[in-house]
Design a protein around this motif. Structure first.
Motif, PDB file in Angstrom:
ATOM      1  N   THR A  68       0.866  -1.180   0.000  1.00  0.00           N
ATOM      2  CA  THR A  68       0.000   0.000   0.000  1.00  0.00           C
ATOM      3  C   THR A  68       0.900   1.226   0.000  1.00  0.00           C
ATOM      4  O   THR A  68       1.855   1.297   0.778  1.00  0.00           O
ATOM      5  CB  THR A  68      -0.908   0.041   1.242  1.00  0.00           C
ATOM      6  OG1 THR A  68      -1.771  -1.095   1.246  1.00  0.00           O
ATOM      7  CG2 THR A  68      -1.771   1.296   1.244  1.00  0.00           C
ATOM      8  N   THR A  69       0.608   2.175  -0.869  1.00  0.00           N
ATOM      9  CA  THR A  69       1.335   3.448  -0.867  1.00  0.00           C
ATOM     10  C   THR A  69       0.316   4.578  -0.975  1.00  0.00           C
ATOM     11  O   THR A  69      -0.771   4.397  -1.535  1.00  0.00           O
ATOM     12  CB  THR A  69       2.333   3.557  -2.035  1.00  0.00           C
ATOM     13  OG1 THR A  69       1.615   3.440  -3.271  1.00  0.00           O
ATOM     14  CG2 THR A  69       3.393   2.477  -1.966  1.00  0.00           C
ATOM     15  N   ALA A  70       0.660   5.745  -0.445  1.00  0.00           N
ATOM     16  CA  ALA A  70      -0.223   6.906  -0.519  1.00  0.00           C
ATOM     17  C   ALA A  70       0.605   8.169  -0.428  1.00  0.00           C
ATOM     18  O   ALA A  70       1.673   8.195   0.199  1.00  0.00           O
ATOM     19  CB  ALA A  70      -1.252   6.869   0.616  1.00  0.00           C
ATOM     20  N   GLY A  71       0.080   9.231  -1.067  1.00  0.00           N
ATOM     21  CA  GLY A  71       0.714  10.537  -0.928  1.00  0.00           C
ATOM     22  C   GLY A  71       0.591  11.027   0.507  1.00  0.00           C
ATOM     23  O   GLY A  71       1.551  11.507   1.098  1.00  0.00           O
ATOM     24  N   THR A  72      -0.599  10.912   1.068  1.00  0.00           N
ATOM     25  CA  THR A  72      -0.827  11.181   2.487  1.00  0.00           C
ATOM     26  C   THR A  72      -1.774  10.115   3.013  1.00  0.00           C
ATOM     27  O   THR A  72      -2.650   9.625   2.297  1.00  0.00           O
ATOM     28  CB  THR A  72      -1.448  12.574   2.732  1.00  0.00           C
ATOM     29  OG1 THR A  72      -2.689  12.677   2.022  1.00  0.00           O
ATOM     30  CG2 THR A  72      -0.513  13.676   2.289  1.00  0.00           C
ATOM     31  N   PHE A  73      -1.600   9.752   4.290  1.00  0.00           N
ATOM     32  CA  PHE A  73      -2.422   8.727   4.923  1.00  0.00           C
ATOM     33  C   PHE A  73      -2.656   9.184   6.360  1.00  0.00           C
ATOM     34  O   PHE A  73      -1.751   9.120   7.195  1.00  0.00           O
ATOM     35  CB  PHE A  73      -1.678   7.387   4.897  1.00  0.00           C
ATOM     36  CG  PHE A  73      -2.561   6.172   4.821  1.00  0.00           C
ATOM     37  CD1 PHE A  73      -3.880   6.251   4.435  1.00  0.00           C
ATOM     38  CD2 PHE A  73      -2.045   4.917   5.122  1.00  0.00           C
ATOM     39  CE1 PHE A  73      -4.686   5.126   4.350  1.00  0.00           C
ATOM     40  CE2 PHE A  73      -2.827   3.779   5.035  1.00  0.00           C
ATOM     41  CZ  PHE A  73      -4.157   3.894   4.649  1.00  0.00           C
ATOM     42  N   LYS A  74      -3.865   9.660   6.650  1.00  0.00           N
ATOM     43  CA  LYS A  74      -4.191  10.180   7.981  1.00  0.00           C
ATOM     44  C   LYS A  74      -4.947   9.108   8.754  1.00  0.00           C
ATOM     45  O   LYS A  74      -6.047   8.708   8.365  1.00  0.00           O
ATOM     46  CB  LYS A  74      -5.027  11.449   7.871  1.00  0.00           C
ATOM     47  CG  LYS A  74      -5.369  12.066   9.218  1.00  0.00           C
ATOM     48  CD  LYS A  74      -6.208  13.318   9.040  1.00  0.00           C
ATOM     49  CE  LYS A  74      -6.584  13.903  10.404  1.00  0.00           C
ATOM     50  NZ  LYS A  74      -7.446  15.105  10.246  1.00  0.00           N
ATOM     51  N   LEU A  75      -4.360   8.640   9.855  1.00  0.00           N
ATOM     52  CA  LEU A  75      -4.913   7.539  10.641  1.00  0.00           C
ATOM     53  C   LEU A  75      -5.376   8.079  11.995  1.00  0.00           C
ATOM     54  O   LEU A  75      -4.588   8.200  12.939  1.00  0.00           O
ATOM     55  CB  LEU A  75      -3.874   6.440  10.832  1.00  0.00           C
ATOM     56  CG  LEU A  75      -3.343   5.810   9.531  1.00  0.00           C
ATOM     57  CD1 LEU A  75      -2.136   4.947   9.800  1.00  0.00           C
ATOM     58  CD2 LEU A  75      -4.441   4.996   8.857  1.00  0.00           C
ATOM     59  N   SER A  76      -6.655   8.405  12.088  1.00  0.00           N
ATOM     60  CA  SER A  76      -7.209   8.929  13.329  1.00  0.00           C
ATOM     61  C   SER A  76      -7.451   7.785  14.309  1.00  0.00           C
ATOM     62  O   SER A  76      -8.000   6.747  13.951  1.00  0.00           O
ATOM     63  CB  SER A  76      -8.524   9.654  13.042  1.00  0.00           C
ATOM     64  OG  SER A  76      -9.110  10.125  14.227  1.00  0.00           O
ATOM     65  N   GLY A  77      -7.030   7.967  15.554  1.00  0.00           N
ATOM     66  CA  GLY A  77      -7.224   6.936  16.563  1.00  0.00           C
ATOM     67  C   GLY A  77      -6.388   5.703  16.332  1.00  0.00           C
ATOM     68  O   GLY A  77      -6.803   4.585  16.646  1.00  0.00           O
ATOM     69  N   LEU A  78      -5.180   5.872  15.806  1.00  0.00           N
ATOM     70  CA  LEU A  78      -4.309   4.735  15.487  1.00  0.00           C
ATOM     71  C   LEU A  78      -3.944   3.949  16.746  1.00  0.00           C
ATOM     72  O   LEU A  78      -3.541   4.518  17.761  1.00  0.00           O
ATOM     73  CB  LEU A  78      -3.036   5.236  14.808  1.00  0.00           C
ATOM     74  CG  LEU A  78      -1.956   4.182  14.528  1.00  0.00           C
ATOM     75  CD1 LEU A  78      -2.460   3.150  13.524  1.00  0.00           C
ATOM     76  CD2 LEU A  78      -0.693   4.861  14.014  1.00  0.00           C
ATOM     77  N   HIS A  79      -4.076   2.638  16.655  1.00  0.00           N
ATOM     78  CA  HIS A  79      -3.658   1.749  17.738  1.00  0.00           C
ATOM     79  C   HIS A  79      -2.874   0.593  17.137  1.00  0.00           C
ATOM     80  O   HIS A  79      -3.375  -0.112  16.257  1.00  0.00           O
ATOM     81  CB  HIS A  79      -4.868   1.213  18.501  1.00  0.00           C
ATOM     82  CG  HIS A  79      -4.496   0.235  19.578  1.00  0.00           C
ATOM     83  ND1 HIS A  79      -5.044  -1.020  19.669  1.00  0.00           N
ATOM     84  CD2 HIS A  79      -3.606   0.331  20.601  1.00  0.00           C
ATOM     85  CE1 HIS A  79      -4.523  -1.659  20.708  1.00  0.00           C
ATOM     86  NE2 HIS A  79      -3.647  -0.863  21.287  1.00  0.00           N
ATOM     87  N   MET A  80      -1.638   0.404  17.584  1.00  0.00           N
ATOM     88  CA  MET A  80      -0.806  -0.707  17.134  1.00  0.00           C
ATOM     89  C   MET A  80      -0.606  -1.663  18.298  1.00  0.00           C
ATOM     90  O   MET A  80      -0.358  -1.237  19.429  1.00  0.00           O
ATOM     91  CB  MET A  80       0.553  -0.211  16.652  1.00  0.00           C
ATOM     92  CG  MET A  80       1.440  -1.318  16.104  1.00  0.00           C
ATOM     93  SD  MET A  80       3.128  -0.783  15.758  1.00  0.00           S
ATOM     94  CE  MET A  80       3.823  -0.809  17.403  1.00  0.00           C
TER      95      MET A  80
END
Length: 200
Positions: A175-187
Motif C-alpha cells: 500500500t502506498t499513498a501521498g498522504t495517509f491520515k490515521l485517526s485513533g491509530l492503535h498498534m
C-alpha cells in the motif's frame, strides 16, 4: 481494496511474467497482509494489473501478480491491518495489528492511494464505470504508479468516478499513498495468529 480483478487480466500478467515479457523490479516484503474495513468511499478510482517482485521469508526472489487499485481520495471507517511473522524463536507466530478510524474517531483519510491486491471480498457500488480501457488512458484515478512499477500501460484497466465498498476483506502485498491520515491509530502485538487475533 476494491473490485475483484479481471481473471483474464491477472492470468495474462502471470503468463507474461513466466515468459519473461515483464521484468519485475518493484520489490515488496515476503509477506501478504490482511485488511478489513466497515466502509470505504473513494473518489477517482482506477484499477489495472501489475507484477510486484519481492522475496520469500528465507530470502529467495519471487514475484506476485496483483491488481493495483488506486484512488484520488479515499475515506475509510474502522480499518484494521494485520500481518503475521511466523516462527519467532521462543515465541512462535506473532501478529502485528494496526487499527484506526473506529468508533469515536474521524475516518481514515488517504490521498493518491494505491493498493496492490491479490484477493478481495466486499459489497461494492461503482459510479459511472468504464471497463476495458488501456491502463495509460485511465484518467479518473491518480494515474499509474511509475517509479519502477512493472505494469503494461496498454493492458486492461477499469475506472469509475467513485466507488463505495462495505464489509471489505482483502489480502495485499503493498500500500502506498501521498498522504495517509490515521485517526485513533492503535498498534498492538499478539502471540499467535488466526481468527480473533488477525483482522479476519
Amino acid at each position: 481494496m476494491v473490485m475483484v480483478p479481471s481473471v483474464a487480466a491477472t492470468a495474462a500478467i502471470g503468463v507474461a511474467l513466466a515468459q519473461g515479457a515483464l521484468a519485475a523490479s518493484f520489490s515488496v516484503s515476503g509477506q501478504e497482509f490482511k485488511v478489513t474495513a466497515d466502509t470505504l468511499h473513494g473518489e477517482g478510482f482506477a484499477q489495472y494489473g501489475a507484477v510486484d517482485a519481492g522475496y520469500t521469508l528465507d530470502g529467495k526472489k519471487t514475484a506476485h501478480a496483483v491488481a493495483v487499485s488506486s484512488f484520488n481520495d479515499a475515506t475509510i471507517t474502522n480499518m484494521c491491518q494485520s500481518v503475521v511473522t511466523p516462527d519467532v524463536p521462543f515465541l512462535g507466530n506473532i501478529t502485528l495489528r494496526l487499527e484506526a478510524g473506529g468508533a469515536g474517531h474521524d475516518k481514515v483519510q488517504a490521498h493518491n492511494l494505491y493498493i496492490d491486491v491479490d484477493d478481495l471480498n466486499a459489497d461494492a457500488v461503482f459510479n459511472n464505470i468504464d471497463i476495458g480501457v488501456a491502463a495509460k488512458d485511465a484518467s479518473k484515478g491518480p494515474g499509474m504508479k511509475g517509479n519502477g512499477e512493472q505494469a503494461n500501460p496498454f493492458g486492461f484497466a477499469q475506472q469509475a468516478d467513485s466507488a463505495d465498498l462495505s464489509n471489505v476483506r482483502q489480502t495485499a502485498w503493498a500500500t502506498t499513498a501521498g498522504t495517509f491520515k490515521l485517526s485513533g491509530l492503535h498498534m498492538s502485538l499478539h502471540k499467535g495468529d488466526g481468527k480473533g487475533i488477525e483482522c479476519y
